[in-house]
Each structure stands twice: as C-alpha cells, then as structure tokens.
Design a protein around this motif. Structure first.
Motif, PDB file in Angstrom:
ATOM      1  N   PHE A 135       0.831  -1.200   0.000  1.00 54.77           N
ATOM      2  CA  PHE A 135       0.000   0.000   0.000  1.00 54.77           C
ATOM      3  C   PHE A 135       0.871   1.258   0.000  1.00 54.77           C
ATOM      4  O   PHE A 135       0.582   2.235  -0.701  1.00 54.77           O
ATOM      5  CB  PHE A 135      -0.920  -0.022   1.219  1.00 54.77           C
ATOM      6  CG  PHE A 135      -1.864   1.139   1.279  1.00 54.77           C
ATOM      7  CD1 PHE A 135      -3.006   1.168   0.503  1.00 54.77           C
ATOM      8  CD2 PHE A 135      -1.594   2.218   2.121  1.00 54.77           C
ATOM      9  CE1 PHE A 135      -3.876   2.246   0.555  1.00 54.77           C
ATOM     10  CE2 PHE A 135      -2.452   3.302   2.175  1.00 54.77           C
ATOM     11  CZ  PHE A 135      -3.602   3.314   1.392  1.00 54.77           C
ATOM     12  N   THR A 136       1.957   1.245   0.788  1.00 54.22           N
ATOM     13  CA  THR A 136       2.861   2.398   0.829  1.00 54.22           C
ATOM     14  C   THR A 136       3.544   2.611  -0.521  1.00 54.22           C
ATOM     15  O   THR A 136       3.633   3.746  -1.017  1.00 54.22           O
ATOM     16  CB  THR A 136       3.921   2.184   1.917  1.00 54.22           C
ATOM     17  OG1 THR A 136       3.259   1.950   3.176  1.00 54.22           O
ATOM     18  CG2 THR A 136       4.820   3.399   2.044  1.00 54.22           C
ATOM     19  N   PHE A 137       4.013   1.531  -1.136  1.00 53.81           N
ATOM     20  CA  PHE A 137       4.666   1.634  -2.437  1.00 53.81           C
ATOM     21  C   PHE A 137       3.696   2.172  -3.494  1.00 53.81           C
ATOM     22  O   PHE A 137       4.063   3.036  -4.309  1.00 53.81           O
ATOM     23  CB  PHE A 137       5.189   0.256  -2.857  1.00 53.81           C
ATOM     24  CG  PHE A 137       5.768   0.235  -4.242  1.00 53.81           C
ATOM     25  CD1 PHE A 137       7.040   0.730  -4.497  1.00 53.81           C
ATOM     26  CD2 PHE A 137       5.023  -0.281  -5.295  1.00 53.81           C
ATOM     27  CE1 PHE A 137       7.560   0.713  -5.785  1.00 53.81           C
ATOM     28  CE2 PHE A 137       5.537  -0.301  -6.579  1.00 53.81           C
ATOM     29  CZ  PHE A 137       6.812   0.197  -6.826  1.00 53.81           C
ATOM     30  N   ALA A 138       2.449   1.676  -3.471  1.00 53.81           N
ATOM     31  CA  ALA A 138       1.456   2.145  -4.442  1.00 53.81           C
ATOM     32  C   ALA A 138       1.150   3.623  -4.230  1.00 53.81           C
ATOM     33  O   ALA A 138       0.986   4.383  -5.196  1.00 53.81           O
ATOM     34  CB  ALA A 138       0.179   1.308  -4.322  1.00 53.81           C
ATOM     35  N   GLY A 139       1.072   4.059  -2.962  1.00 52.33           N
ATOM     36  CA  GLY A 139       0.815   5.470  -2.700  1.00 52.33           C
ATOM     37  C   GLY A 139       1.940   6.363  -3.198  1.00 52.33           C
ATOM     38  O   GLY A 139       1.696   7.418  -3.801  1.00 52.33           O
ATOM     39  N   ILE A 140       3.204   5.953  -2.946  1.00 49.26           N
ATOM     40  CA  ILE A 140       4.343   6.749  -3.421  1.00 49.26           C
ATOM     41  C   ILE A 140       4.373   6.802  -4.943  1.00 49.26           C
ATOM     42  O   ILE A 140       4.604   7.853  -5.555  1.00 49.26           O
ATOM     43  CB  ILE A 140       5.655   6.158  -2.866  1.00 49.26           C
ATOM     44  CG1 ILE A 140       5.682   6.302  -1.337  1.00 49.26           C
ATOM     45  CG2 ILE A 140       6.864   6.847  -3.480  1.00 49.26           C
ATOM     46  CD1 ILE A 140       6.856   5.601  -0.687  1.00 49.26           C
ATOM     47  N   TYR A 141       4.111   5.660  -5.587  1.00 48.39           N
ATOM     48  CA  TYR A 141       4.113   5.604  -7.051  1.00 48.39           C
ATOM     49  C   TYR A 141       3.028   6.512  -7.638  1.00 48.39           C
ATOM     50  O   TYR A 141       3.269   7.270  -8.580  1.00 48.39           O
ATOM     51  CB  TYR A 141       3.891   4.158  -7.487  1.00 48.39           C
ATOM     52  CG  TYR A 141       3.764   3.972  -8.977  1.00 48.39           C
ATOM     53  CD1 TYR A 141       4.895   3.927  -9.783  1.00 48.39           C
ATOM     54  CD2 TYR A 141       2.507   3.849  -9.574  1.00 48.39           C
ATOM     55  CE1 TYR A 141       4.784   3.756 -11.154  1.00 48.39           C
ATOM     56  CE2 TYR A 141       2.385   3.686 -10.939  1.00 48.39           C
ATOM     57  CZ  TYR A 141       3.523   3.642 -11.728  1.00 48.39           C
ATOM     58  OH  TYR A 141       3.400   3.485 -13.091  1.00 48.39           O
ATOM     59  N   ALA A 142       1.810   6.458  -7.048  1.00 47.33           N
ATOM     60  CA  ALA A 142       0.714   7.295  -7.549  1.00 47.33           C
ATOM     61  C   ALA A 142       1.013   8.782  -7.327  1.00 47.33           C
ATOM     62  O   ALA A 142       0.703   9.618  -8.176  1.00 47.33           O
ATOM     63  CB  ALA A 142      -0.598   6.893  -6.861  1.00 47.33           C
ATOM     64  N   TYR A 143       1.624   9.113  -6.189  1.00 50.17           N
ATOM     65  CA  TYR A 143       1.936  10.530  -5.920  1.00 50.17           C
ATOM     66  C   TYR A 143       2.954  11.067  -6.920  1.00 50.17           C
ATOM     67  O   TYR A 143       2.823  12.185  -7.424  1.00 50.17           O
ATOM     68  CB  TYR A 143       2.459  10.664  -4.488  1.00 50.17           C
ATOM     69  CG  TYR A 143       2.953  12.060  -4.162  1.00 50.17           C
ATOM     70  CD1 TYR A 143       2.051  13.100  -3.927  1.00 50.17           C
ATOM     71  CD2 TYR A 143       4.325  12.340  -4.097  1.00 50.17           C
ATOM     72  CE1 TYR A 143       2.508  14.381  -3.640  1.00 50.17           C
ATOM     73  CE2 TYR A 143       4.780  13.606  -3.808  1.00 50.17           C
ATOM     74  CZ  TYR A 143       3.869  14.629  -3.588  1.00 50.17           C
ATOM     75  OH  TYR A 143       4.326  15.906  -3.318  1.00 50.17           O
ATOM     76  N   ARG A 144       3.987  10.289  -7.210  1.00 47.37           N
ATOM     77  CA  ARG A 144       4.999  10.743  -8.172  1.00 47.37           C
ATOM     78  C   ARG A 144       4.409  10.915  -9.561  1.00 47.37           C
ATOM     79  O   ARG A 144       4.734  11.882 -10.272  1.00 47.37           O
ATOM     80  CB  ARG A 144       6.158   9.749  -8.205  1.00 47.37           C
ATOM     81  CG  ARG A 144       7.015   9.765  -6.932  1.00 47.37           C
ATOM     82  CD  ARG A 144       8.146   8.766  -7.021  1.00 47.37           C
ATOM     83  NE  ARG A 144       9.012   8.824  -5.840  1.00 47.37           N
ATOM     84  CZ  ARG A 144      10.050   8.021  -5.642  1.00 47.37           C
ATOM     85  NH1 ARG A 144      10.366   7.085  -6.543  1.00 47.37           N
ATOM     86  NH2 ARG A 144      10.780   8.147  -4.536  1.00 47.37           N
ATOM     87  N   LYS A 145       3.542   9.985  -9.966  1.00 46.48           N
ATOM     88  CA  LYS A 145       2.896  10.121 -11.274  1.00 46.48           C
ATOM     89  C   LYS A 145       1.991  11.349 -11.319  1.00 46.48           C
ATOM     90  O   LYS A 145       1.935  12.064 -12.316  1.00 46.48           O
ATOM     91  CB  LYS A 145       2.085   8.850 -11.579  1.00 46.48           C
ATOM     92  CG  LYS A 145       2.938   7.633 -11.886  1.00 46.48           C
ATOM     93  CD  LYS A 145       3.636   7.785 -13.218  1.00 46.48           C
ATOM     94  CE  LYS A 145       4.418   6.542 -13.590  1.00 46.48           C
ATOM     95  NZ  LYS A 145       5.112   6.663 -14.884  1.00 46.48           N
ATOM     96  N   TRP A 146       1.274  11.586 -10.205  1.00 44.85           N
ATOM     97  CA  TRP A 146       0.377  12.751 -10.157  1.00 44.85           C
ATOM     98  C   TRP A 146       1.185  14.040 -10.198  1.00 44.85           C
ATOM     99  O   TRP A 146       0.786  15.005 -10.850  1.00 44.85           O
ATOM    100  CB  TRP A 146      -0.461  12.677  -8.891  1.00 44.85           C
ATOM    101  CG  TRP A 146      -1.281  13.917  -8.649  1.00 44.85           C
ATOM    102  CD1 TRP A 146      -2.450  14.260  -9.245  1.00 44.85           C
ATOM    103  CD2 TRP A 146      -0.949  14.989  -7.761  1.00 44.85           C
ATOM    104  NE1 TRP A 146      -2.893  15.473  -8.786  1.00 44.85           N
ATOM    105  CE2 TRP A 146      -1.989  15.952  -7.869  1.00 44.85           C
ATOM    106  CE3 TRP A 146       0.117  15.237  -6.887  1.00 44.85           C
ATOM    107  CZ2 TRP A 146      -1.975  17.126  -7.131  1.00 44.85           C
ATOM    108  CZ3 TRP A 146       0.106  16.402  -6.152  1.00 44.85           C
ATOM    109  CH2 TRP A 146      -0.915  17.338  -6.282  1.00 44.85           C
ATOM    110  N   LYS A 147       2.307  14.073  -9.491  1.00 47.46           N
ATOM    111  CA  LYS A 147       3.139  15.276  -9.467  1.00 47.46           C
ATOM    112  C   LYS A 147       3.714  15.587 -10.838  1.00 47.46           C
ATOM    113  O   LYS A 147       3.819  16.755 -11.237  1.00 47.46           O
ATOM    114  CB  LYS A 147       4.260  15.103  -8.439  1.00 47.46           C
ATOM    115  CG  LYS A 147       5.004  16.387  -8.118  1.00 47.46           C
ATOM    116  CD  LYS A 147       5.988  16.160  -6.977  1.00 47.46           C
ATOM    117  CE  LYS A 147       6.701  17.460  -6.613  1.00 47.46           C
ATOM    118  NZ  LYS A 147       7.663  17.243  -5.502  1.00 47.46           N
ATOM    119  N   LYS A 148       4.085  14.561 -11.606  1.00 50.64           N
ATOM    120  CA  LYS A 148       4.625  14.762 -12.953  1.00 50.64           C
ATOM    121  C   LYS A 148       3.534  14.841 -14.012  1.00 50.64           C
ATOM    122  O   LYS A 148       3.838  14.965 -15.198  1.00 50.64           O
ATOM    123  CB  LYS A 148       5.577  13.611 -13.291  1.00 50.64           C
ATOM    124  CG  LYS A 148       6.818  13.564 -12.421  1.00 50.64           C
ATOM    125  CD  LYS A 148       7.700  12.392 -12.827  1.00 50.64           C
ATOM    126  CE  LYS A 148       8.948  12.314 -11.951  1.00 50.64           C
ATOM    127  NZ  LYS A 148       9.804  11.160 -12.340  1.00 50.64           N
TER     128      LYS A 148
END
Length: 330
Positions: free
Chosen positions: A171-184
């Motif tokens: 869940f933590t990995f998915a959240g970090i991945y989604a945040y980075r994609k959203w930021k870019k």
C-alpha cells in the motif's frame, strides 16, 4: 403320553417368553482407583428386545453432591440382527476433588413390554470408586514453582503478521508511485499500443484464411461471397477512404468511377466482374460455376494488389571514386 407332551410345550413357551423378556442392565467405570481431579467415565447400558419401550435414567438424581459432572455423551443404540436385541448405552464423565470411597448405587431403567401397561424397573450393578489423595512429604524441603516454559513460535502463528506487513508495504509503495505520477502529471499506467496492421496486409491475410476455409467447396456458396465482399469493402474503406461498407454495389462502382485513383478503369472491370455475381448469390440464390468462384477471388486479390501502397526501393548509387592524384615530382 399326550399329557407329557403338552406339559413340555407349556414349559418351552414359558421359557421362550421369559427369554424374550430378559433385560440386562450394567454399569462400569474405566478406572476404579483414581487420583483427586482425574476424569472418570461411567458407562451404563441396557440390553432388551427392540420392541420394548425404554426410559433412560437421569443419573444426576442419584449422584453424590461431591461429584461434579463434566459431560454427558449422546445416547448410543445397537441392534443385534439375529436376536433382535437392542443395546442402549450412555457415558457420563465426572470428577471428584475429595479423597474417599464413593459408591454408585444400582441405577434403575424403565422397561415396558408391548403386552404390558406398566414399566418394569431394571437395575444395574453397583459401582465403587476409590479416590486417593496425592502423597505429600511434610518433612521435605519446599521447592520453587516451576518456571514458565518457552514454547517456540511457529510459522503459522507469525503468518498473519507477515501478511499484514506485506500489505502495508504494498500500500505504501502504491501510494508513493501514484503521488509521483500525479506530481509529474503522467498517467498511472502506460499500455503498449496495439500494432497497426496495414489495410492491404490485413486484406491479403483474410483472403488466404477464406481460401483455406473452402466454403464453396462445402456448398456454403452464400457464406463464401458474403465474406469475400466484406473483405473487399473493409479494405476499400480503410485504404481508399471510400465509405464502401454502407454502399450498394452500384454506389461503390460509381464512387470508384468518380475518384482520382490511377487505373480506375481496370478496377471497375474487376468490380463489375465480381460484385454482380456476389449479389446474385446473396439475394437471388444463384449458383455460379466453380471457375466463377475462383475468378471472383482472384479479382478481389488483384484489386488489393493494384491499390496497395507501392514500396519504393532506395538503391544507393555507386560512389564515384576520385581520380588518382599523381604526386608532383620534388
């Protein structure tokens, strides 16, 4: 002589009736000498004819107050096929926390024969149990209480915690991945685009599949021409940008006539030799000859080959070698 025979028969009848009404009740324990707190199992049973009605005793009514019941089993029954004798049994588990001698009195069963109106009392045998206290040496030294045993942890016990930890990590990995994609401002998932097949390649492949099906050879003439014209119309719409799927045969030929295609006269000859034959088969149930089937197939294939994009071959010109430079005499 007859009087003796009658007497013998009467005695036999009484003996048989007595045997049929014989009831055997029994009580037994697994151990007659036990320690304080041990589990004691008392089994009481009754054997009688299966036609008789039986009332099973309520054991707690006959027990000593110092006896503590733990469990009572379900009533078990067993029938002997030959003698038709039915056995009723039940096991009582109890314990006693005070040393001494305890006696179970005779336990009564109620049995009623179908020919009688009243129940007959059938008693079990009495059972004696001796409960002994553990031997304690009062002059011995006082010993420490035993330490708690360390039981090793099994994998089954830690498996739920491992699964929870794995779930939190994912869940933590998915959240970090989604945040980075959203930021870019990038999409979460990038799917590989499906390769685009050129219309002429698709048409030629479909023609080859149609040939291998051998539809008209199996008397599926209408299906053959329907699939053949569909291949032609789909290719024309994709490659020549003509809405051939929605057009009739005449409209399609008019569209080719009014187009700026090269060799359109040759294309019209191929269509006029194919589409009318296909329409007669599909709508008038015409049955062309086998050579006509083959000719229409070749016409559609030739139509595709004429209109397909031409591949230009880039032939590199042979490089011109420079003239040999003569060295000036020194």
């Amino acid at each position: 002589m007859l009087k003796k025979i009658s007497t013998i028969w009467i005695l036999l009848l009484f003996a048989l009736s007595g045997f049929a009404e014989t009831h055997v009740a029994k009580a037994e324990v697994d151990f007659s000498n036990v320690q304080i707190g041990d589990h004691i199992r008392l089994t009481i049973s009754l054997q009688t004819d299966e036609k008789n009605t039986v009332i099973f005793p309520v054991l707690s009514d006959t027990m000593n107050a110092k006896i503590e019941f733990i469990s009572v089993s379900d009533l078990d029954t067993l029938i002997e096929r030959r003698s038709r004798i039915k056995t009723y049994s039940r096991t009582f588990t109890f314990t006693i926390f005070e040393a001494g001698e305890y006696q179970f009195p005779e336990i009564p069963f109620g049995v009623k024969v179908p020919t009688d109106n009243e129940y007959v009392e059938v008693l079990t045998n009495a059972v004696t149990i001796i409960v002994e206290a553990p031997e304690v040496d009062l002059e011995a030294d006082i010993k420490d209480i035993k330490t708690v045993w360390n039981i090793p942890i099994t994998f089954r016990e830690i498996l739920p915690y491992l699964l929870i930890l794995l779930g939190v990590a994912l869940f933590t990995f998915a959240g970090i991945y989604a945040y980075r994609k959203w930021k870019k401002r990038e999409p979460l998932f990038v799917f590989k685009p499906k390769p685009i097949i050129p219309p002429h390649v698709e048409a030629l492949e479909n023609l080859e599949k149609l040939r291998l099906k051998q539809l008209w050879q199996n008397n599926l003439v209408k299906e053959y021409y329907t699939e053949l014209t569909d291949i032609l119309r789909i290719y024309t719409e994709k490659e020549l940008r003509i809405n051939a799927i929605e057009m009739t045969s005449d409209e399609l030929m008019d569209a080719i006539q009014n187009s700026e295609l090269e060799n359109k006269s040759e294309l019209l000859l191929l269509l006029r030799d194919t589409l009318p034959t296909a329409d007669l088969v599909k709508f008038a149930k015409s049955k062309p000859l086998p050579d006509e089937h083959d000719r229409c197939f070749k016409n559609v294939k030739q139509f595709v080959e004429i209109t397909m994009p031409k591949i230009e071959e880039n032939v590199e010109a042979n490089p011109v070698l420079p003239d040999k430079i003569e060295e000036e005499p020194s």
